[in-house]
Motif scaffolding. Structure first.
Motif, PDB file in Angstrom:
ATOM      1  N   ILE A  23       0.738  -1.207  -0.077  1.00 27.44           N
ATOM      2  CA  ILE A  23       0.091  -0.068   0.082  1.00 27.44           C
ATOM      3  C   ILE A  23       0.823   1.335  -0.061  1.00 27.44           C
ATOM      4  O   ILE A  23       1.923   1.303   0.710  1.00 27.44           O
ATOM      5  CB  ILE A  23      -0.978  -0.173   1.242  1.00 27.44           C
ATOM      6  N   GLU A  46      -6.072  -0.036  -5.171  1.00 30.71           N
ATOM      7  CA  GLU A  46      -6.435  -0.947  -4.054  1.00 30.71           C
ATOM      8  C   GLU A  46      -6.620  -2.265  -4.495  1.00 30.71           C
ATOM      9  O   GLU A  46      -6.142  -3.175  -3.696  1.00 30.71           O
ATOM     10  CB  GLU A  46      -7.983  -0.363  -3.614  1.00 30.71           C
ATOM     11  N   SER A  47      -6.957  -2.610  -5.847  1.00 29.08           N
ATOM     12  CA  SER A  47      -7.063  -3.912  -6.068  1.00 29.08           C
ATOM     13  C   SER A  47      -5.830  -4.491  -6.074  1.00 29.08           C
ATOM     14  O   SER A  47      -5.693  -5.804  -6.018  1.00 29.08           O
ATOM     15  CB  SER A  47      -7.703  -4.012  -7.405  1.00 29.08           C
ATOM     16  N   ALA A  96      -4.892  -5.661  -2.566  1.00 32.39           N
ATOM     17  CA  ALA A  96      -5.772  -6.995  -2.323  1.00 32.39           C
ATOM     18  C   ALA A  96      -5.235  -8.024  -2.808  1.00 32.39           C
ATOM     19  O   ALA A  96      -5.171  -9.250  -2.116  1.00 32.39           O
ATOM     20  CB  ALA A  96      -7.186  -6.572  -2.811  1.00 32.39           C
ATOM     21  N   MET A 129     -10.828  -3.482   3.476  1.00 26.65           N
ATOM     22  CA  MET A 129      -9.939  -2.529   3.103  1.00 26.65           C
ATOM     23  C   MET A 129     -10.449  -1.137   2.939  1.00 26.65           C
ATOM     24  O   MET A 129     -10.143  -0.363   2.001  1.00 26.65           O
ATOM     25  CB  MET A 129      -8.791  -2.930   2.013  1.00 26.65           C
ATOM     26  N   SER A 168     -10.520   2.914   2.845  1.00 21.58           N
ATOM     27  CA  SER A 168      -9.515   3.659   2.794  1.00 21.58           C
ATOM     28  C   SER A 168     -10.090   5.096   2.655  1.00 21.58           C
ATOM     29  O   SER A 168     -11.346   5.420   2.301  1.00 21.58           O
ATOM     30  CB  SER A 168      -8.554   3.371   1.598  1.00 21.58           C
ATOM     31  N   SER A 211     -14.625  -3.407   1.119  1.00 26.79           N
ATOM     32  CA  SER A 211     -13.565  -4.269   0.563  1.00 26.79           C
ATOM     33  C   SER A 211     -12.614  -3.382  -0.304  1.00 26.79           C
ATOM     34  O   SER A 211     -11.997  -2.752   0.629  1.00 26.79           O
ATOM     35  CB  SER A 211     -14.096  -5.523  -0.312  1.00 26.79           C
ATOM     36  N   TRP A 212     -12.630  -3.471  -1.497  1.00 26.71           N
ATOM     37  CA  TRP A 212     -11.620  -2.766  -2.375  1.00 26.71           C
ATOM     38  C   TRP A 212     -12.228  -2.263  -3.477  1.00 26.71           C
ATOM     39  O   TRP A 212     -13.261  -2.866  -3.922  1.00 26.71           O
ATOM     40  CB  TRP A 212     -10.240  -3.426  -2.499  1.00 26.71           C
ATOM     41  N   SER A 213     -11.794  -1.374  -4.360  1.00 31.30           N
ATOM     42  CA  SER A 213     -12.111  -1.052  -5.592  1.00 31.30           C
ATOM     43  C   SER A 213     -10.629  -0.867  -6.397  1.00 31.30           C
ATOM     44  O   SER A 213      -9.725  -1.282  -5.819  1.00 31.30           O
ATOM     45  CB  SER A 213     -12.530   0.403  -5.661  1.00 31.30           C
ATOM     46  N   VAL A 263      -6.215   4.233   6.044  1.00 29.15           N
ATOM     47  CA  VAL A 263      -6.472   2.743   5.405  1.00 29.15           C
ATOM     48  C   VAL A 263      -6.620   1.629   6.647  1.00 29.15           C
ATOM     49  O   VAL A 263      -5.712   1.356   7.280  1.00 29.15           O
ATOM     50  CB  VAL A 263      -5.368   1.918   4.264  1.00 29.15           C
TER      51      VAL A 263
END
Length: 392
Positions: free
Chosen positions: A187, A193-194, A197, A222, A224, A234-236, A246
């Motif tokens: 990070i 973000e993906s 992950a 996750m 943020s 979750s994440w994008s 985060v």
């Protein structure tokens, strides 16, 4: 006995015997178990097949019987301690059938075959994969049976972990450390973000030189930036920006045993307020862990945390933690004991919990958590990972 089962048959037999004791206390002659975690706990069954109807039938005078889809019967033979005579399967035309067929019709036939169609039968009415239609169909097919709710009966049996179970949770802790280190290493400003992950999954599943990991019951969470006050995002594919807080919550998983962990990062230097809150959380977490010992209640542990953060003018409305262990999607919690006001469960040696003291505001949030087991004289945290507010 399957070579894939993580425990000897004696371990499963002991669990079934303890379940039968609770069945007797509840006045149940039979129990239809559909929670995948409970199925795994009682028999070793492991397969991504919980999206169709399946279960384990437990009675007092027969070995447990696994019942599920025909193509999954080999999984039962491969992963459980049951012999092939105790693996029963329905044909594929029962699956999402356009005709008037339902897997519970077959289950009812199995219940009748073992002589329990006119006895008291417990079912897990609040289990994720036991649907309203399944319950209606099963009760319609067993009109002489006394069917009642036994949702958490096996879950309470699971609360006390054997030494062998604790070892798998320690393995899961090592996987959690690997996954969290991947998060800290990956990070940063301009990173998607993906991609973070993906790195986390690589750590959780790639594992250590000694063993790899399994998919956890919950995806890495996750949130943020402006959304760290929303703990279950979750994440994008957005990129982390300078100044982003985060939160990373994940779990290592070994033979379905979980070790959850949460840590908080800052992309660049955190605000003074965020750093102060992180320190409050760290102190409160340790104070609560220090309060753990056999004989204290769940609410007493939470009370220590609440008193600790109140000294800094901070409050937290949600529970401080919960029992954890075996898990399948969508949850790694055991749904029994919670560390919160009103839960007077007495902690005992061998119980395991995820203590997750999170503080969430509109602008940011902070989570720093530990999975621990209750020992003879305190709490043993299973993972070993810095509780710092990481600056990346």
């Amino acid at each position: 006995m399957s070579e894939l089962a993580p425990f000897p048959s004696s371990e499963y037999e002991r669990r079934v015997d303890r379940t039968r004791e609770r069945m007797r206390e509840a006045g149940l002659d039979a129990l239809w178990v559909t929670d995948p975690a409970n199925m795994n706990y009682l028999t070793g069954y492991e397969s991504w097949s919980f999206y169709v109807h399946q279960g384990v039938l437990v009675t007092h005078d027969h070995d447990p019987v696994w019942v599920g889809r025909e193509m999954d019967a080999k999984s039962a033979e491969a992963t459980t301690y049951l012999d092939d005579d105790h693996v029963r399967s329905y044909t594929d035309d029962y699956v999402q059938s356009p005709h008037d067929k339902h897997p519970m019709d077959y289950v009812a036939d199995v219940v009748a075959d073992v002589g329990y169609d006119d006895r008291s039968l417990g079912v897990e009415m609040d289990a994720y994969y036991y649907t309203a239609r399944a319950h209606q169909r099963l009760t319609d097919q067993l009109p002489a049976a006394d069917v009642s709710d036994a949702t958490l009966l096996v879950n309470w049996v699971r609360l006390h972990k054997s030494d062998a179970e604790i070892e798998y949770m320690r393995d899961a802790a090592a996987l959690a450390e690997t996954g969290m280190q991947a998060a800290v290493d990956t990070i940063g400003e301009g990173v998607r973000e993906s991609d973070a992950a993906a790195a986390i999954y690589g750590g959780l599943i790639g594992g250590t030189d000694e063993f790899g990991g399994q998919y956890p019951a919950i995806v890495p969470l996750m949130p943020s930036g402006d959304y760290t006050g929303t703990p279950h995002l979750s994440w994008s594919d957005r990129e982390f920006a300078a100044g982003d807080p985060v939160i990373v919550e994940l779990a290592g998983c070994r033979h379905r045993y979980h070790c959850p962990m949460a840590r908080t990062l800052s992309v660049g230097e955190p605000s003074d307020e965020m750093a102060d809150v992180a320190e409050v959380v760290r102190i409160g977490l340790q104070d609560a862990l220090d309060a753990v010992e056999p004989g204290v209640t769940a609410e007493e542990v939470e009370g220590v945390w609440s008193e600790s953060i109140a000294q800094h003018g901070v409050e937290k409305d949600s529970r401080l933690g919960y029992a954890t262990g075996v898990g399948y999607p969508p949850d790694w919690g055991e749904h029994t004991v919670s560390l919160r006001p009103g839960d007077d469960t007495v902690l005992e040696e061998g119980m395991t919990f995820h203590m997750i003291p999170g503080i969430w505001y509109d602008e940011f949030g902070v989570e720093i958590s530990e999975t621990f087991r209750v020992t003879g004289d305190g709490a043993e945290t299973l993972a070993d990972f810095d509780r710092d507010l990481f600056v990346v």
